[in-house]
Structures are given as structure tokens and as C-alpha cells.
Design an enzyme around this catalytic site. Structure first.
Site, short mmCIF file in Angstrom:
data_model
loop_
_atom_site.label_atom_id
_atom_site.label_comp_id
_atom_site.label_asym_id
_atom_site.label_seq_id
_atom_site.Cartn_x
_atom_site.Cartn_y
_atom_site.Cartn_z
N CYS A 54 11.90 -13.13 -7.52
CA CYS A 54 12.29 -13.97 -8.64
C CYS A 54 11.06 -14.70 -9.14
O CYS A 54 10.25 -15.19 -8.37
CB CYS A 54 13.37 -14.99 -8.31
SG CYS A 54 14.91 -14.29 -7.78
N ARG A 111 7.91 -9.76 -9.75
CA ARG A 111 8.62 -10.50 -8.70
C ARG A 111 10.12 -10.22 -8.71
O ARG A 111 10.86 -10.71 -7.84
CB ARG A 111 8.40 -12.00 -8.87
CG ARG A 111 6.96 -12.42 -8.81
CD ARG A 111 6.84 -13.90 -9.03
NE ARG A 111 7.46 -14.65 -7.97
CZ ARG A 111 6.85 -15.06 -6.88
NH1 ARG A 111 5.59 -14.80 -6.70
NH2 ARG A 111 7.50 -15.74 -5.96
N TRP A 121 15.50 -11.16 -8.87
CA TRP A 121 15.67 -10.12 -7.85
C TRP A 121 16.88 -10.57 -7.04
O TRP A 121 16.82 -11.57 -6.32
CB TRP A 121 14.42 -10.03 -6.97
CG TRP A 121 14.47 -8.89 -5.99
CD1 TRP A 121 14.09 -7.60 -6.20
CD2 TRP A 121 14.92 -8.95 -4.63
NE1 TRP A 121 14.28 -6.86 -5.07
CE2 TRP A 121 14.79 -7.66 -4.08
CE3 TRP A 121 15.44 -9.97 -3.82
CZ2 TRP A 121 15.14 -7.36 -2.76
CZ3 TRP A 121 15.79 -9.67 -2.50
CH2 TRP A 121 15.63 -8.37 -1.99
N ASN A 132 14.14 -19.92 -7.41
CA ASN A 132 13.65 -18.79 -6.62
C ASN A 132 13.78 -19.19 -5.15
O ASN A 132 13.25 -20.22 -4.76
CB ASN A 132 12.18 -18.52 -6.99
CG ASN A 132 11.44 -17.65 -5.99
OD1 ASN A 132 10.26 -17.79 -5.79
ND2 ASN A 132 12.14 -16.73 -5.35
N GLY A 133 14.52 -18.39 -4.39
CA GLY A 133 14.70 -18.72 -2.97
C GLY A 133 16.14 -18.48 -2.57
O GLY A 133 16.89 -17.80 -3.27
N GLU A 193 1.41 4.68 5.82
CA GLU A 193 1.19 4.10 4.49
C GLU A 193 1.44 5.15 3.39
O GLU A 193 2.05 4.83 2.37
CB GLU A 193 -0.24 3.53 4.43
CG GLU A 193 -0.67 2.98 3.10
CD GLU A 193 0.20 1.85 2.54
OE1 GLU A 193 1.08 1.34 3.26
OE2 GLU A 193 0.02 1.51 1.37
N LYS A 251 4.27 4.73 0.48
CA LYS A 251 3.96 4.80 -0.95
C LYS A 251 4.87 5.80 -1.65
O LYS A 251 5.37 5.54 -2.72
CB LYS A 251 2.50 5.22 -1.21
CG LYS A 251 1.39 4.22 -1.02
CD LYS A 251 1.36 3.05 -1.93
CE LYS A 251 2.22 1.96 -1.40
NZ LYS A 251 1.61 0.91 -0.66
N GLU A 297 8.61 4.47 -1.77
CA GLU A 297 8.95 3.31 -2.59
C GLU A 297 8.84 3.57 -4.09
O GLU A 297 9.55 2.94 -4.86
CB GLU A 297 8.13 2.08 -2.19
CG GLU A 297 6.66 2.19 -2.43
CD GLU A 297 5.90 0.94 -2.01
OE1 GLU A 297 6.46 -0.16 -2.04
OE2 GLU A 297 4.72 1.08 -1.64
N HIS A 350 7.70 16.16 19.53
CA HIS A 350 8.75 15.46 20.26
C HIS A 350 9.98 15.21 19.40
O HIS A 350 10.81 14.37 19.72
CB HIS A 350 8.20 14.14 20.82
CG HIS A 350 7.07 14.34 21.77
ND1 HIS A 350 7.26 14.85 23.04
CD2 HIS A 350 5.74 14.16 21.62
CE1 HIS A 350 6.07 14.95 23.63
NE2 HIS A 350 5.13 14.54 22.79
N LYS A 376 7.72 -7.68 -5.72
CA LYS A 376 6.53 -8.07 -4.98
C LYS A 376 6.72 -9.49 -4.49
O LYS A 376 7.48 -10.25 -5.07
CB LYS A 376 5.34 -8.03 -5.94
CG LYS A 376 4.08 -7.56 -5.28
CD LYS A 376 3.03 -7.25 -6.29
CE LYS A 376 1.75 -6.89 -5.61
NZ LYS A 376 1.80 -5.60 -4.93
C1 F6R Z 1 4.39 -1.84 -0.24
C2 F6R Z 1 4.35 -3.27 -0.41
C3 F6R Z 1 5.05 -4.12 0.58
C4 F6R Z 1 4.17 -5.32 0.95
C5 F6R Z 1 4.94 -6.28 1.86
C6 F6R Z 1 4.08 -7.44 2.32
O1 F6R Z 1 3.66 -1.18 -1.22
O2 F6R Z 1 3.79 -3.76 -1.35
O3 F6R Z 1 5.39 -3.40 1.71
O4 F6R Z 1 3.01 -4.86 1.57
O5 F6R Z 1 6.05 -6.77 1.17
O6 F6R Z 1 3.63 -8.20 1.26
P1 F6R Z 1 2.42 -9.18 1.42
O7 F6R Z 1 1.21 -8.40 1.71
O8 F6R Z 1 2.35 -9.90 0.10
O9 F6R Z 1 2.77 -10.12 2.54
#
Ligand code: F6R
Length: 613
Positions: free
Chosen positions: A2, A27, A74, A100-101, A486, A490, A493, A509, A608
């Protein structure tokens, strides 16, 4: 999660707020809304979907006014729809609020308010807070500021809020606890936002609210700060170092692509001034005061989430190899609820791009209570984690706006490499010769990365072949195993393809059962100490008709012969391979997602800066 924005001044407040919401859209982007003060009333417009949907909806409405609040959501409580979108209003419609929260005790508060006759329109926890404020305002004859303050004393949970009232065109009230909030101070104008990106265009002077602080903002009296316990505080004004261009796409189609291409620079910026090849040393100034703690640490604990957790796994290899300190890498969300055993001589390193991730923040608070030394590796200057830790090193990757983390990851790995080298050098666990060689190699990484980026056309062609796959497997060994995780993350997501990352040797395994001619298997097979082993793993995949896409070192012969496709990266020390080999995996995911017509910058269900648990 948010984003909130508010404006008070002489400009058209709606325009400032909308632009700010677009900057904060990373966000949350399931619905958005604004409340604009106009002639002793407030016009509220809300819309499900992106900020653009709100703009379209409001295009023929009255959006004039000099005071406004806005929100991009969000969803936590309640579906993304017009009713649950913020702002929310008190029952008499006089007070409007964005939040936000999460209000954790909302059901208890809601029950009490319902018993007193309050009717709820939405399913959100936020509406409870605005009714509570309205109730105190009406019954206690308190000022709006004190009503907000007193209401916040009854709330358990996390919040960043901004409140306005019909009755006062010159008043913004803002408060925070565990969710970020910045106040911008312009010439005769004020801004509030979840981060500084909506503010930077207008002023560089900002105040980051601390937990438990509440701000009273008016053109007449300026910014006044108190704690929610009613103690006066002096605002600490800081100057932003951010630049506006960093927030634009700069000619790229997507932020994610721009951020992938920025990596030679973001790695360079993260290293700049922190080592000298001629003097053979690494100095991370931000942790110097705690260097002894690191040298004497019995154990390091990395806490992080998502991509940052993967950077922590790379860090485990680096620290164990170079500095010979045992490392544990913890999901912050698990660590915090596990009654973890932490001692005074443990060093806890929190890795976070945003510096606001709720679980990581909570994890370090636990470690702090138990007297561990806390180090932060954050990208956002002034973020909560950077302030909560004893010391730290910023990554200097610049703002990362694409929801999928790319340049933050390689910047985190860069800092972890430098940190391990600095400590290894002091402990004498790395020879001078190896140290100096590694430093020269590290210095060359940004240029080598430019060569990797030139493989983009080839990567796009490979993406075209596999973009319709429904599953994918990623394999790596040693320090490249976290890259498999990773790469899979990627792909999942942003393209919504099911993908799993595995240590290559673990395949037999279990996951080997998945392999058939439909299954693409991405393998990091660079020329390093486990090369022969990974060649055998590739043979195992081929024997089961799996399709192998390998990332290989320049000049490779063996893997090239057996893989269906290969992407070459320049040779480098095996400890530095993650800095190069991650990038083709990022580009592959990017192209596959585009071909599947997915929104790469704003993937579904995600946001994010995860400020909820
Ligand atoms: C994946 C991604 C998330 C963040 C995770 C941690 O592409 O962006 O998995 O890495 O939410 O976020 P931070 O680094 O901001 O604590």
C-alpha cells in the site's frame, strides 16, 4: 505494501497526489482512491484496478482543491473492490483517512463500535480506525489531532496513516508505527508519502517519522511533532540524495529491464570508494566501529526474505570460504516465531532492499533484545531496518521500482563479497595473493557484466522456445545453488510458470521424476570446482529427454556439446560467478513474461516492500 500520498499547499492537490500514487504503485495496485478537500466538504473517488483506472474514472469529476490524500492498495482485509479501496470515512463523513499496515485488534474494536451503533461499509481493518477517531472526536470534543492520537493508543498493529477533515482546509495529520512515512517540507507546501519518490520532484527536505510519532501539519503553524503518548519531539530534517531520473523508465519499456541493464553501474556504485587495489584493502566505513564484533563472531545469522534471502545464501558461501565464520541463513518470518537461540557474540545481518520488510524488521528486533550485534545491508537510505541496526552498509543500487528484485540482488552480493573480504583479511583467513586477485576480479565485474547483457538477443530467442512451458527446473551447485533458487523465483513471480530451484545433486533424490521432453532445465554450469559433477547432472537430465539451457563460461567445450542451448558468460573467480550468472536468468524471466503478456513490473498478487507479516 500500500502506498499513501498527501499534499497541502497551493498546487492542485489531486495532480500531486495522483502523480505520487503512480510512483508508489509498486507497493500495491489492486485499487486506489483520493479524497480532495473542497469548500468545507471532501470529494472522494475510488476505483478498483490501477491508478490509471482511477484517473479515467475521475476525468470528468471535480478534482479541484489544495488539500488531498490518496492511496494505492494491496489487499489484506477484504477483496480488491471500490468499497474496500481507501480513503475511508468516519460515519458522519467528516473525517477521511488512508492507511498502510494492519490493525491487528480490529475485530475487538469493531465489535465494540458495532455495539454502539456504528455501521461498517467495507471489510477493511482501516474502517475501524476511522470510526474510532470519529467517535473520540464527537464524544470527547477533542481536537482532530488529539482524537487521532488517542485512537492510535487503542490500536495494536502496524500503521502509516494520513487524516484530513471537512472542517479544516489547512490540516494534515500523519502518524506511523512499523510502516514507513515521510513528510516533505516545500516552500509553503507539505507532502506525506510512504517513501520519498513522490516528494523528490518538489523538495529535498524531508522528515522520516519514527515509530509512535504523530505529525500535525498546517500552512499556518508548519510541522509539529509529538509521540502518541503526547510528548513533544523536534523534527529532524534530512536532505534527500535521490535524483528524479532514477525514478523514470529512461527509454526502457519496463522498470525491470532498465534495472537489469543498470547492474554494471549499480554494482560499481556499491563498490565505489570501498576498496583499493593498490593498497590491497577493503574498507566498509559503515561497519568499521563493529569490525571487532564481526572478527570475533562465533556465528553470523543472515535474516531476510525472498530474493534478499537468496543473497544471504550466497553470503553464506562467501563468509565461510573467505572469513571462515559459520553462517546460518534464516527466513526472517520463521526466525522471529521460533524462539531462536541468539547470544551476545552472534552477529545478525539483515538484508533488505526496501529496509521495511515487516518480518525482517521484527527478526532484528528480537535479536536486539537478546543483545546480538545487528548489521544492515539495505538499499533505501533512512529505512526502518537501516535505523534499527547498530551499523551497516548501503547497497547504493538506486531506487528499484520493478516489483521483481534484480539490481538490488547483485548489489547485496557485492556488499557481502566486500564484507567477507574485509573480515577475512583482518582474520588472516584469506591469503594476500588470493585477496588481491579477488579484488582485481571484483573490479572487473561491471565491465564483464556489459558483455553478458549483449547476449540479450540470444536470450530472447531461447525465451521464445520455452515461454509456453508450464513447469521449469533450475539447477546449480555450490555458490551457484542460490542462483537456481533465484532464477526459479524470478520466473514464478513474473510469468506465473511453476518453477523450482534445486542443488543439482539433489535432483536424483526426487525431482528427477519430473523430467520429460516438456521440461526445460536451466543449469548454471560455469567452469569451477564442481564443473565435472554438474556435467554429469546435465547428462542425467538429457538421458531423460529434458531440455537443458546452460549458463557456461566463455570457452566451455563439454557442456556446449550436450546442452540444447547455452549462454556464455565471461570467466571469473568462482566466488564471483553469482554476480554474472544471475543476469541471464533475470533476462530469461523478463522475456518469457513479456511473451506471456504478463505485467512484468507489477505482477499479480504481489507488491514491493512487504510491510505486513
Ligand atoms: C522478489 C522480491 C521479493 C523481495 C522480498 C524482500 O523478486 O522482490 O522476494 O526480495 O520481499 O524484500 P526486501 O529486500 O525489500 O526486504
Amino acid at each position: 505494501m500500500c502506498g499513501i500520498v498527501a499534499y497541502l499547499g497551493e498546487k492542485n492537490a489531486y495532480e500531486v497526489v495522483i502523480k505520487g500514487l503512480q510512483r508508489l504503485e509498486y507497493r500495491g495496485y489492486d485499487s486506489s482512491g483520493v479524497a480532495i478537500h473542497k469548500d468545507k466538504s471532501v470529494n472522494i473517488y475510488k476505483q478498483k484496478g490501477k491508478v490509471q483506472d482511477l484517473i479515467d474514472f475521475a476525468s470528468d469529476k471535480d478534482t479541484n482543491g489544495n488539500l488531498a490524500i490518496g492511496h494505492t492498495r494491496w489487499a489484506t482485509h477484504g477483496l480488491p473492490n471500490n468499497v474496500n479501496a481507501h480513503p475511508h470515512q468516519s460515519s458522519n463523513g467528516k473525517i477521511s483517512l488512508v492507511h498502510n499496515g494492519i490493525i491487528e485488534n480490529y475485530s475487538v474494536l469493531k465489535k465494540e463500535l458495532e455495539q454502539r451503533g456504528y455501521k461498517f461499509l467495507s471489510e477493511t481493518d482501516t474502517e475501524v480506525l476511522v470510526h474510532l477517531i470519529g467517535d473520540i472526536h464527537k464524544n470527547g470534543k477533542q481536537s482532530l489531532f488529539d482524537s487521532v492520537r488517542l485512537a492510535l493508543n487503542e490500536v495494536i498493529g502496524a500503521y502509516a496513516i494520513v487524516v484530513i477533515s471537512d472542517e479544516n482546509p489547512d490540516e494534515l495529520i500523519a502518524a506511523r508505527k512499523s510502516s514507513p512515512l515521510v513528510v516533505g517540507l516545500g516552500q509553503g507546501e507539505y507532502f506525506c508519502a510512504s517513501d520519498a519518490t513522490p516528494i523528490i520532484e518538489y523538495t529535498k527536505n524531508v522528515v522520516y517519522l519514527e515509530d509512535g510519532e504523530i505529525a500535525h501539519i498546517s500552512l499556518k503553524n508548519g510541522l509539529k511533532l509529538k509521540t502518541i503518548g503526547n510528548q513533544n519531539k523536534t523534527p529532524y530534517i534530512q536532505e534527500l540524495e535521490m535524483h528524479l531520473e532514477a525514478l523514470e523508465k529512461g527509454g526502457y519499456e519496463h522498470f525491470m529491464l532498465k534495472e537489469i541493464y543498470e547492474q554494471p553501474k549499480s554494482i560499481l556504485d556499491s563498490m565505489r570508494g570501498r576498496f583499493s587495489i593498490s593498497q590491497g584493502k577493503v574498507v566498509l566505513g559503515g561497519i568499521l566501529d563493529y569490525e571487532e564484533k564481526l572478527i570475533n563472531a562465533k556465528r553470523l545469522i543472515f535474516v531476510a526474505c525472498g530474493t534478499s534471502w537468496h543473497a544471504g545464501l550466497v553470503g553464506e558461501y562467501l563468509f565461510e570460504e573467505i572469513a571462515r565464520i559459520p553462517v546460518e541463513v534464516e527466513y526472517a518470518s520463521e526466525f522471529r516465531y521460533r524462539n531462536p537461540i541468539i547470544n551476545e557474540d552472534d552477529v545478525v545481518i539483515a538484508i533488505s532492499q526496501s529496509g521495511e520488510t515487516a518480518d525482517t524488521l521484527a527478526a532484528i528486533k528480537i535479536a536486539k533484545e537478546r543483545k546480538a550485534t545487528l548489521i544492515g545491508i539495505c538499499n533505501v537510505v533512512g529505512s526502518s531496518i537501516s535505523r534499527e541496526t547498530h551499523c551497516g552498509s548501503y547497497t547504493h543500487a538506486g531506487p528499484e521500482i520493478g516489483v521483481a528484485s534484480t539490481k538490488a540482488f547483485t548489489a547485496q552480493v557485492t556488499i557481502l563479497t566486500l564484507m567477507a573480504m574485509m573480515i577475512g583479511r583482518r582474520k588472516g583467513t584469506i591469503t594476500n595473493e588470493r585477496f588481491n586477485r579477488l579484488l582485481v576480479e571484483l573490479n572487473a565485474i561491471p565491465e564483464k557484466l556489459k558483455t553478458v547483457l549483449k547476449e540479450n538477443d540470444l536470450i530472447e530467442k531461447i525465451a521464445k522456445i520455452y515461454h509456453k512451458s508450464t513447469n521449469a527446473l533450475y539447477l546449480g551447485r555450490g555458490i551457484n545453488f542460490p542462483l537456481a533458487l533465484e532464477g526459479a523465483l524470478k520466473l514464478k513471480e513474473i510469468s506465473y510458470i511453476h518453477a523450482e530451484g534445486y542443488p543439482a545433486a539433489e535432483m536424483k533424490h526426487g525431482p528427477i521424476a519430473l523430467i520429460d521432453e516438456e521440461m526445460p532445465v536451466f543449469v548454471i554450469a560455469t567452469k569451477d570446482s564442481s564443473y565435472e559433477k554438474i556435467v554429469s547432472n546435465i547428462q542425467e537430465v538429457k538421458a531423460r529427454k529434458g531440455k537443458v539451457i546452460a549458463i557456461v563460461s566463455h570457452g566451455d567445450k563439454e557442456v556446449k556439446k550436450i546442452a540444447n542451448h547455452y549462454i556464455e558468460i565471461p570467466k571469473c573467480d568462482e566466488l564471483l560467478v553469482p554476480l554474472l550468472a544471475t543476469v541471464p536468468l533475470q533476462l530469461l524471466s523478463y522475456h518469457i513474461a513479456l511473451m506471456r503478456e504478463c505485467n512484468v513490473d507489477q505482477p499479480r498478487n504481489l507488491a514491493k516492500s512487504v510491510t505486513v507479516e
